[in-house]
Design an enzyme around this catalytic site. Structure first.
Site, mmCIF file in Angstrom:
data_model
loop_
_atom_site.group_PDB
_atom_site.id
_atom_site.type_symbol
_atom_site.label_atom_id
_atom_site.label_comp_id
_atom_site.label_asym_id
_atom_site.label_seq_id
_atom_site.Cartn_x
_atom_site.Cartn_y
_atom_site.Cartn_z
ATOM 1 N N CYS A 57 12.320 126.599 80.823
ATOM 2 C CA CYS A 57 12.268 127.984 81.319
ATOM 3 C C CYS A 57 11.247 128.136 82.446
ATOM 4 O O CYS A 57 11.315 129.075 83.226
ATOM 5 C CB CYS A 57 11.909 128.940 80.189
ATOM 6 S SG CYS A 57 12.815 128.598 78.678
ATOM 7 N N ASN A 107 26.641 116.195 56.328
ATOM 8 C CA ASN A 107 25.401 115.523 56.747
ATOM 9 C C ASN A 107 25.132 115.576 58.249
ATOM 10 O O ASN A 107 24.316 114.804 58.761
ATOM 11 C CB ASN A 107 25.364 114.058 56.264
ATOM 12 C CG ASN A 107 25.353 114.003 54.758
ATOM 13 O OD1 ASN A 107 24.671 114.820 54.123
ATOM 14 N ND2 ASN A 107 26.121 113.104 54.179
HETATM 15 C C1 LIG Z 1 15.990 127.188 84.863
HETATM 16 C C2 LIG Z 1 16.061 127.641 83.429
HETATM 17 C C3 LIG Z 1 15.367 128.752 83.019
HETATM 18 C C4 LIG Z 1 15.447 129.185 81.697
HETATM 19 N N1 LIG Z 1 14.748 130.293 81.324
HETATM 20 C C5 LIG Z 1 14.790 130.714 80.027
HETATM 21 C C6 LIG Z 1 14.034 131.836 79.604
HETATM 22 O O1 LIG Z 1 13.309 132.460 80.404
HETATM 23 N N2 LIG Z 1 14.111 132.209 78.308
HETATM 24 C C7 LIG Z 1 14.882 131.526 77.397
HETATM 25 O O2 LIG Z 1 14.902 131.901 76.214
HETATM 26 N N3 LIG Z 1 15.613 130.449 77.771
HETATM 27 C C8 LIG Z 1 15.587 130.027 79.050
HETATM 28 N N4 LIG Z 1 16.299 128.921 79.439
HETATM 29 C C9 LIG Z 1 17.154 128.228 78.444
HETATM 30 C C10 LIG Z 1 16.374 127.214 77.618
HETATM 31 O O3 LIG Z 1 15.665 126.363 78.458
HETATM 32 C C11 LIG Z 1 17.358 126.443 76.760
HETATM 33 O O4 LIG Z 1 18.013 127.368 75.934
HETATM 34 C C12 LIG Z 1 16.684 125.388 75.885
HETATM 35 O O5 LIG Z 1 16.052 124.420 76.668
HETATM 36 C C13 LIG Z 1 17.710 124.724 74.983
HETATM 37 O O6 LIG Z 1 17.103 123.741 74.222
HETATM 38 P P1 LIG Z 1 17.954 122.562 73.570
HETATM 39 O O7 LIG Z 1 16.993 121.676 72.868
HETATM 40 O O8 LIG Z 1 19.090 123.127 72.813
HETATM 41 O O9 LIG Z 1 18.632 121.812 74.807
HETATM 42 P P2 LIG Z 1 17.922 121.040 76.026
HETATM 43 O O10 LIG Z 1 16.602 121.619 76.321
HETATM 44 O O11 LIG Z 1 18.924 121.005 77.119
HETATM 45 O O12 LIG Z 1 17.704 119.558 75.451
HETATM 46 C C14 LIG Z 1 18.777 118.723 75.144
HETATM 47 C C15 LIG Z 1 18.351 117.290 75.330
HETATM 48 O O13 LIG Z 1 19.405 116.449 74.892
HETATM 49 C C16 LIG Z 1 19.529 115.352 75.795
HETATM 50 N N5 LIG Z 1 20.920 114.849 75.701
HETATM 51 C C17 LIG Z 1 22.049 115.482 76.100
HETATM 52 N N6 LIG Z 1 23.132 114.718 75.819
HETATM 53 C C18 LIG Z 1 22.669 113.581 75.257
HETATM 54 C C19 LIG Z 1 23.292 112.413 74.748
HETATM 55 N N7 LIG Z 1 24.625 112.267 74.766
HETATM 56 N N8 LIG Z 1 22.526 111.431 74.244
HETATM 57 C C20 LIG Z 1 21.169 111.572 74.187
HETATM 58 N N9 LIG Z 1 20.519 112.657 74.657
HETATM 59 C C21 LIG Z 1 21.260 113.654 75.182
HETATM 60 C C22 LIG Z 1 19.174 115.946 77.149
HETATM 61 O O14 LIG Z 1 18.768 114.940 78.063
HETATM 62 C C23 LIG Z 1 18.078 116.927 76.781
HETATM 63 O O15 LIG Z 1 16.795 116.372 76.905
HETATM 64 C C24 LIG Z 1 16.239 128.465 80.772
HETATM 65 C C25 LIG Z 1 16.952 127.323 81.183
HETATM 66 C C26 LIG Z 1 16.864 126.907 82.496
HETATM 67 C C27 LIG Z 1 17.616 125.696 82.925
#
Ligand SMILES: Cc1cc2nc3c(=O)[nH]c(=O)nc-3n(C[C@H](O)[C@H](O)[C@H](O)COP(=O)(O)OP(=O)(O)OC[C@H]3O[C@@H](n4cnc5c(N)ncnc54)[C@H](O)[C@@H]3O)c2cc1C
Length: 443
Positions: A42, A272
């Protein structure tokens, strides 16, 4: 117990930490396809205008810390490409060496997030076309930004707007191209107009109703082409939405966009296996159905619950009400509850109250107006949604309203809330109380 977590960011590492804290017998392997763990996605836009000095600052804990301090087998460059849910193992390859790997699990968490979507555009492989999702992507953008004076942003949603603001604050010329007829399509048009006016007043060249079809240039992008015209530019940032990273997870129940459907314990549809964050569904309390609203708050919460349940507890995710907030130059834009579209689709009759109210006492220096639109179910009087655009004090109103939504309060009950008051902070009747005070039903 062998636990495998796919994805080393918000949802995955929230889960990992809960398992470490609560189940000493668990052996945790995290498979991450990049080389950076636990970073504040974010915060990425604020690297552009220097409010965050560099991308390193966004890393909460690095991979070494997870390994040495918490004994987590945290792998980097490990991309998972398939899951065998019968034999309970995941497989994939090292992104650099292509060396295959396989890990067996007793419990698996899929926390792979979502990837930004690049619409099918001509010459999208030209240099100078960027998307913002990861630290390496941002570092690449920051390498090129010092060499350009003009940037085009495609997409007028919340990430597009944050990027427009930060690029402009860096002193560059910015054009924003948006396919829809208003910025922030989830907002009521009246409120979206304020955002448009803010963009114009800050010198942003905003093009609405323009569908991008491709780019022009030899090796580096030199112009962007829409159905209406061709616009010269030196760098493009595309922010047109995201798609859950779940293509490798076959055989699971999914939403239409590919998000894995999870129950309140964050269990996916196969035994699981758990899922959390941007790759999973988000139960919406108001719609009483699975929804998709990929946000960091929800990813952390769902990850925590998945982790606790993997560790042996029985925790439940109570659902979202759809709360978000955004800063755009001098504006704060907040929303919670149902959007106009969702309210239109609901069977109940919905009333909308639109008001312009002061954020603080009108006699105290520098009060500012905020425009709010409150949605109320006509029959039950239950609160349904709120959107606010203003310069100050939007955050606290949105959060109070989100709490009221969570607790299924009525329009009239807003008047019973014992909210903090002193002239520098609000009116004696808070901004949220103005509508029920004037239009609420009296017994
Ligand atoms: C520019 C920007 C601004 C944002 N601003 C806000 C905000 O102000 N407020 C808010 O609430 N949210 C915000 N968000 C959204 C927030 O960042 C995401 O909702 C959050 O990061 C999601 O977390 P996650 O762990 O689900 O996924 P991610 O953070 O995307 O992490 C997933 C991880 O899985 C890894 N991965 C993917 N596929 C595979 C695979 N096949 N094998 C191994 N690893 C893999 C990726 O490399 C990544 O590191 C923003 C997002 C962006 C891009």
């Amino acid at each position: 117990m062998k636990v495998v977590i796919i994805g080393g960011d918000a949802a995955g590492m929230s889960a990992a930490m809960e398992i470490v804290r609560n189940n000493k017998s668990a052996h945790i392997v995290v498979l991450e396809k990049g080389d950076i763990y636990s970073y504040g996605q974010c915060g990425l836009p604020y690297v552009i205008n220097g409010k965050v000095p560099n991308t390193e600052e966004l890393i909460a804990r690095d991979v070494e810390e997870f390994r040495s301090k918490y004994d987590i087998d945290a792998r980097i460059f490990h991309e998972v490409t398939s899951i065998d849910t019968k034999l309970q193992k995941v497989s994939g390859h090292d992104v650099n060496s292509k060396e295959p790997f396989e890990f067996a699990y007793d419990k698996l968490l899929i926390a792979t997030g979502a990837a930004p979507t690049m619409p099918r555009l001509e010459n999208a492989d030209l240099k100078g076309i960027h998307m913002i999702k990861t630290i390496p992507q941002m570092n690449k953008l920051m390498e090129q930004l010092p060499n350009v004076k003009h940037v085009t942003v495609v997409g007028g949603g919340y990430i597009g707007l944050e990027v427009v603001e930060t690029v402009r604050e860096r002193g560059l010329d910015v054009r924003l191209i948006h396919q829809g007829s208003q910025l922030m399509s989830v907002l009521d048009p009246e409120l979206a107009k304020i955002i448009y006016e803010e963009a114009i007043s800050k010198g942003v060249d905003v093009l609405l109703n323009e569908e991008t079809i491709g780019f022009e240039g030899e090796q580096v992008v030199e112009a962007i082409r829409t159905k209406t015209g061709t616009y010269p530019t030196e760098l493009v940032i595309v922010a047109t939405g995201v798609r859950p990273n779940t293509q490798f997870a076959t055989g699971f129940a999914k939403l239409e966009n590919g998000a894995l459907i999870v129950n309140e314990k964050m269990e996916a549809s196969i035994a699981n296996v758990y899922a959390a964050g941007d790759c999973a569904s988000h139960y919406n309390r108001l719609k009483q159905q699975d929804d998709y609203l990929p946000l960091g708050t929800t990813a952390n919460k769902q990850g925590r619950i998945a982790g606790l349940n993997i560790a042996g507890f029985n925790q439940k995710f109570k659902g979202i009400v759809g709360t978000s907030i955004l800063k755009f130059f001098d504006l704060q834009i907040g929303m919670t509850g149902l959007t106009n579209d969702a309210a239109d689709k609901s069977n109940a009759l919905i009333e909308a109250y639109v008001m312009e109210v002061n954020d603080i006492a009108s006699y105290y220096p520098h009060p500012s107006k905020m425009k709010l639109r409150m949605l109320v179910e006509q029959q039950s009087r239950k609160l349904v949604g709120l959107q606010i655009v203003g310069k100050h004090g939007v955050d606290k109103r949105i959060d109070v309203f989100a709490t009221a939504l969570y607790n299924e309060m009525t329009f009239e009950e807003l008047l019973d809330l014992d909210l903090a008051y002193a002239p520098p902070f609000s009116g004696v009747w808070d901004a949220l109380m103005q509508a029920p005070k004037r239009y609420g039903k009296k017994n």
